[in-house]
Design a protein around this motif. Sequence first.
Motif, PDB file in Angstrom:
ATOM      1  N   TYR A 229       0.982  -1.581   0.241  1.00 32.98           N
ATOM      2  CA  TYR A 229      -0.423  -0.306   0.289  1.00 32.98           C
ATOM      3  C   TYR A 229       1.452   1.019   0.088  1.00 32.98           C
ATOM      4  O   TYR A 229       1.210   2.347   1.346  1.00 32.98           O
ATOM      5  N   PRO A 230       1.297   1.776  -1.125  1.00 30.93           N
ATOM      6  CA  PRO A 230       2.620   2.095  -0.852  1.00 30.93           C
ATOM      7  C   PRO A 230       1.724   4.062  -0.857  1.00 30.93           C
ATOM      8  O   PRO A 230       0.540   3.815  -0.964  1.00 30.93           O
ATOM      9  N   PRO A 231       2.503   5.685  -0.578  1.00 35.50           N
ATOM     10  CA  PRO A 231       1.232   6.116  -0.329  1.00 35.50           C
ATOM     11  C   PRO A 231       0.015   7.103  -1.418  1.00 35.50           C
ATOM     12  O   PRO A 231      -0.580   7.429  -0.330  1.00 35.50           O
ATOM     13  N   ASP A 232       0.164   6.278  -2.620  1.00 34.48           N
ATOM     14  CA  ASP A 232      -0.540   7.015  -3.153  1.00 34.48           C
ATOM     15  C   ASP A 232      -2.278   5.974  -2.915  1.00 34.48           C
ATOM     16  O   ASP A 232      -2.690   6.653  -3.467  1.00 34.48           O
ATOM     17  N   GLU A 233      -1.462   4.963  -2.764  1.00 39.01           N
ATOM     18  CA  GLU A 233      -2.867   4.000  -1.419  1.00 39.01           C
ATOM     19  C   GLU A 233      -3.041   4.202  -1.205  1.00 39.01           C
ATOM     20  O   GLU A 233      -4.622   4.337  -0.688  1.00 39.01           O
ATOM     21  N   ALA A 234      -2.945   4.689   0.195  1.00 38.27           N
ATOM     22  CA  ALA A 234      -2.871   4.332   1.145  1.00 38.27           C
ATOM     23  C   ALA A 234      -3.595   5.623   2.039  1.00 38.27           C
ATOM     24  O   ALA A 234      -4.095   5.810   3.028  1.00 38.27           O
ATOM     25  N   ARG A 235      -2.972   6.275   1.374  1.00 33.54           N
ATOM     26  CA  ARG A 235      -3.510   8.207   1.589  1.00 33.54           C
ATOM     27  C   ARG A 235      -5.296   7.964   1.469  1.00 33.54           C
ATOM     28  O   ARG A 235      -5.990   8.515   2.393  1.00 33.54           O
ATOM     29  N   HIS A 236      -6.167   6.766   0.977  1.00 30.36           N
ATOM     30  CA  HIS A 236      -7.303   6.695   0.283  1.00 30.36           C
ATOM     31  C   HIS A 236      -8.072   5.630   1.214  1.00 30.36           C
ATOM     32  O   HIS A 236      -9.124   5.473   1.353  1.00 30.36           O
ATOM     33  N   LEU A 237      -6.788   5.022   2.308  1.00 33.17           N
ATOM     34  CA  LEU A 237      -7.801   4.325   3.193  1.00 33.17           C
ATOM     35  C   LEU A 237      -8.153   5.009   4.901  1.00 33.17           C
ATOM     36  O   LEU A 237      -7.847   6.539   5.454  1.00 33.17           O
ATOM     37  N   LYS A 239      -7.926   6.501   8.390  1.00 34.21           N
ATOM     38  CA  LYS A 239      -6.997   6.725   9.339  1.00 34.21           C
ATOM     39  C   LYS A 239      -6.829   5.078   9.941  1.00 34.21           C
ATOM     40  O   LYS A 239      -5.809   5.223  10.704  1.00 34.21           O
ATOM     41  N   GLU A 240      -7.403   4.727  10.277  1.00 37.55           N
ATOM     42  CA  GLU A 240      -7.398   3.408  11.514  1.00 37.55           C
ATOM     43  C   GLU A 240      -6.532   2.214  10.465  1.00 37.55           C
ATOM     44  O   GLU A 240      -5.981   1.444  11.124  1.00 37.55           O
ATOM     45  N   LEU A 241      -6.767   2.335   9.655  1.00 40.87           N
ATOM     46  CA  LEU A 241      -5.853   1.595   8.409  1.00 40.87           C
ATOM     47  C   LEU A 241      -4.080   2.221   8.282  1.00 40.87           C
ATOM     48  O   LEU A 241      -3.975   1.826   8.455  1.00 40.87           O
ATOM     49  N   GLN A 242      -4.230   3.041   8.101  1.00 37.13           N
ATOM     50  CA  GLN A 242      -2.817   3.287   7.305  1.00 37.13           C
ATOM     51  C   GLN A 242      -2.461   3.764   9.270  1.00 37.13           C
ATOM     52  O   GLN A 242      -1.221   3.022   8.889  1.00 37.13           O
ATOM     53  N   ASP A 243      -2.713   3.410   9.908  1.00 39.29           N
ATOM     54  CA  ASP A 243      -1.850   3.245  11.434  1.00 39.29           C
ATOM     55  C   ASP A 243      -1.589   2.129  11.638  1.00 39.29           C
ATOM     56  O   ASP A 243      -0.525   2.370  11.769  1.00 39.29           O
ATOM     57  N   LEU A 244      -2.412   1.423  11.069  1.00 42.68           N
ATOM     58  CA  LEU A 244      -1.853  -0.437  11.540  1.00 42.68           C
ATOM     59  C   LEU A 244      -0.782  -0.568   9.802  1.00 42.68           C
ATOM     60  O   LEU A 244      -0.303  -2.096  10.765  1.00 42.68           O
ATOM     61  N   ILE A 245      -1.204  -0.207   9.393  1.00 35.60           N
ATOM     62  CA  ILE A 245       0.116  -0.920   8.404  1.00 35.60           C
ATOM     63  C   ILE A 245       1.491   0.155   8.140  1.00 35.60           C
ATOM     64  O   ILE A 245       2.293  -0.653   7.321  1.00 35.60           O
ATOM     65  N   GLY A 246       1.567   1.483   9.388  1.00 29.84           N
ATOM     66  CA  GLY A 246       2.418   1.526   9.449  1.00 29.84           C
ATOM     67  C   GLY A 246       2.904   3.135   9.141  1.00 29.84           C
ATOM     68  O   GLY A 246       4.424   3.285   8.877  1.00 29.84           O
ATOM     69  N   LEU A 265       3.824  11.867   3.634  1.00 26.83           N
ATOM     70  CA  LEU A 265       3.365  11.328   3.109  1.00 26.83           C
ATOM     71  C   LEU A 265       1.688  10.585   2.008  1.00 26.83           C
ATOM     72  O   LEU A 265       2.016  10.579   1.202  1.00 26.83           O
ATOM     73  N   LEU A 266       1.269  10.541   3.446  1.00 21.61           N
ATOM     74  CA  LEU A 266      -0.610  11.082   3.003  1.00 21.61           C
ATOM     75  C   LEU A 266      -0.887  12.290   2.633  1.00 21.61           C
ATOM     76  O   LEU A 266      -1.572  11.769   1.872  1.00 21.61           O
ATOM     77  N   GLN A 267      -0.110  12.869   2.757  1.00 21.56           N
ATOM     78  CA  GLN A 267      -0.207  14.104   2.189  1.00 21.56           C
ATOM     79  C   GLN A 267      -0.598  14.645   0.965  1.00 21.56           C
ATOM     80  O   GLN A 267      -0.357  14.007   0.417  1.00 21.56           O
ATOM     81  N   SER A 268      -1.860  15.348   0.332  1.00 20.33           N
ATOM     82  CA  SER A 268      -2.033  15.407  -0.913  1.00 20.33           C
ATOM     83  C   SER A 268      -1.087  16.636  -1.693  1.00 20.33           C
ATOM     84  O   SER A 268      -1.154  16.141  -3.167  1.00 20.33           O
ATOM     85  N   SER A 269      -0.452  17.326  -0.946  1.00 25.54           N
ATOM     86  CA  SER A 269       0.654  17.901  -1.522  1.00 25.54           C
ATOM     87  C   SER A 269       2.086  17.113  -1.962  1.00 25.54           C
ATOM     88  O   SER A 269       2.617  17.515  -2.757  1.00 25.54           O
ATOM     89  N   GLY A 270       2.191  15.482  -1.390  1.00 25.64           N
ATOM     90  CA  GLY A 270       3.134  14.748  -2.254  1.00 25.64           C
ATOM     91  C   GLY A 270       4.587  14.809  -0.803  1.00 25.64           C
ATOM     92  O   GLY A 270       4.314  15.608  -0.126  1.00 25.64           O
ATOM     93  N   ARG A 271       5.252  14.073  -1.592  1.00 29.40           N
ATOM     94  CA  ARG A 271       6.273  13.797  -1.027  1.00 29.40           C
ATOM     95  C   ARG A 271       7.390  15.121  -0.470  1.00 29.40           C
ATOM     96  O   ARG A 271       7.346  15.982  -0.855  1.00 29.40           O
ATOM     97  N   PRO A 272       7.460  15.612   0.762  1.00 32.19           N
ATOM     98  CA  PRO A 272       7.978  17.248   1.946  1.00 32.19           C
ATOM     99  C   PRO A 272       9.681  16.906   1.373  1.00 32.19           C
ATOM    100  O   PRO A 272       9.660  16.316   0.944  1.00 32.19           O
ATOM    101  N   ALA A 273       9.859  17.911   0.704  1.00 31.22           N
ATOM    102  CA  ALA A 273      11.381  18.518   0.281  1.00 31.22           C
ATOM    103  C   ALA A 273      11.806  18.054   1.913  1.00 31.22           C
ATOM    104  O   ALA A 273      12.997  17.563   1.353  1.00 31.22           O
ATOM    105  N   SER A 274      11.622  18.817   2.807  1.00 32.53           N
ATOM    106  CA  SER A 274      12.682  18.961   3.786  1.00 32.53           C
ATOM    107  C   SER A 274      11.725  18.744   5.263  1.00 32.53           C
ATOM    108  O   SER A 274      10.535  19.218   5.026  1.00 32.53           O
ATOM    109  N   LEU A 275      12.456  18.126   6.091  1.00 33.57           N
ATOM    110  CA  LEU A 275      10.723  17.983   7.574  1.00 33.57           C
ATOM    111  C   LEU A 275      12.058  17.979   8.774  1.00 33.57           C
ATOM    112  O   LEU A 275      13.257  17.818   8.629  1.00 33.57           O
TER     113      LEU A 275
END
Length: 296
Positions: A229-237, A239-246, A265-275
């Motif tokens: 479940y890469p981020p593009d798929e996981a963001r549609h699950l 929240k409880e399932l997102q937590d369970l898959i890590g 990584l699940l934010q609609s804005s995509g991968r942040p440049a830096s954190l």
Amino acid sequence: MAALPNSLMSKAQDNSALIEKLCKDGYVICNNLMAQTTLKRLRTELEPWFLQTPRCEGYFYGYQTTRFGRLLTKTPAIQPLITHPFIKDLNEQILGPHCDYYQLNLTQAVRIHANAPQQPPHRDEDMWPTPHKAHEFLINVLWAIDDFTAENGATRLWPGSHRQDGKLHDPDASQMPEIMEMPAGSALIFLGSTLHAGGANIARTHRTGIIVSYSLGWLKSYENQFLAYPPDEARHLPKELQDLIGYRLHRPNLGGYENHCPSVLLQSSGRPASLPARDALPPEIEALLKEAYENV
């Protein structure tokens, strides 16, 4: 059909009695735990995947067996079962005290076809080769999509084997396995330390089930959830399932992305440049560090 095992439990029964039975025998059956509407949906969603998935390769998985994972997206009807309140309570009481949070270890559909031999007896916790475990690592929930019978490959299970400290089972020993017969819609719950095997199928039809397993959050999971479940798929699950898959941090500081919670990584804005690197500590450790920091 042979008589149902003595461990047959109704979903109306008190969870404490079920947990006591599970800890005593290493397994318990919950009869008709799944709604019939859910069962019907699952059968419909599973069938195209069974038809297109090649049979297994190898003596453990079985050449007359079909298996596939990634059920959260392949068969969405399973999602409410994974977070079923009844199952959550078991996980929280048995796994919860030994980790920051428990995780989804795998979802897998299994079909044992006619003429399949019995699977080799095994313990699922042997994925983690740690002797003398002080507590349980894993809980399995096997949902019956078909009726499980002695003839069509119902799971064989050795009661009390979870107390044998990982000893291999001698097929010639006097203790015989119990046959986990149960009607479709039921769930067999068993510990990762319990010896079991898929049964031989001497019937003319297949036997279908779904395995959902949960493990301690600090263990490497059977199914690589980030590939499943890469981020593009996981963001549609949910929240409880997102937590369970890590897609969350396991305190202290496990499973991060750029030293941050991977849920970014699940934010609609995509991968942040830096954190910013951000602590993920249990409250008691954070309090100690805070006190030491303030007293410098």
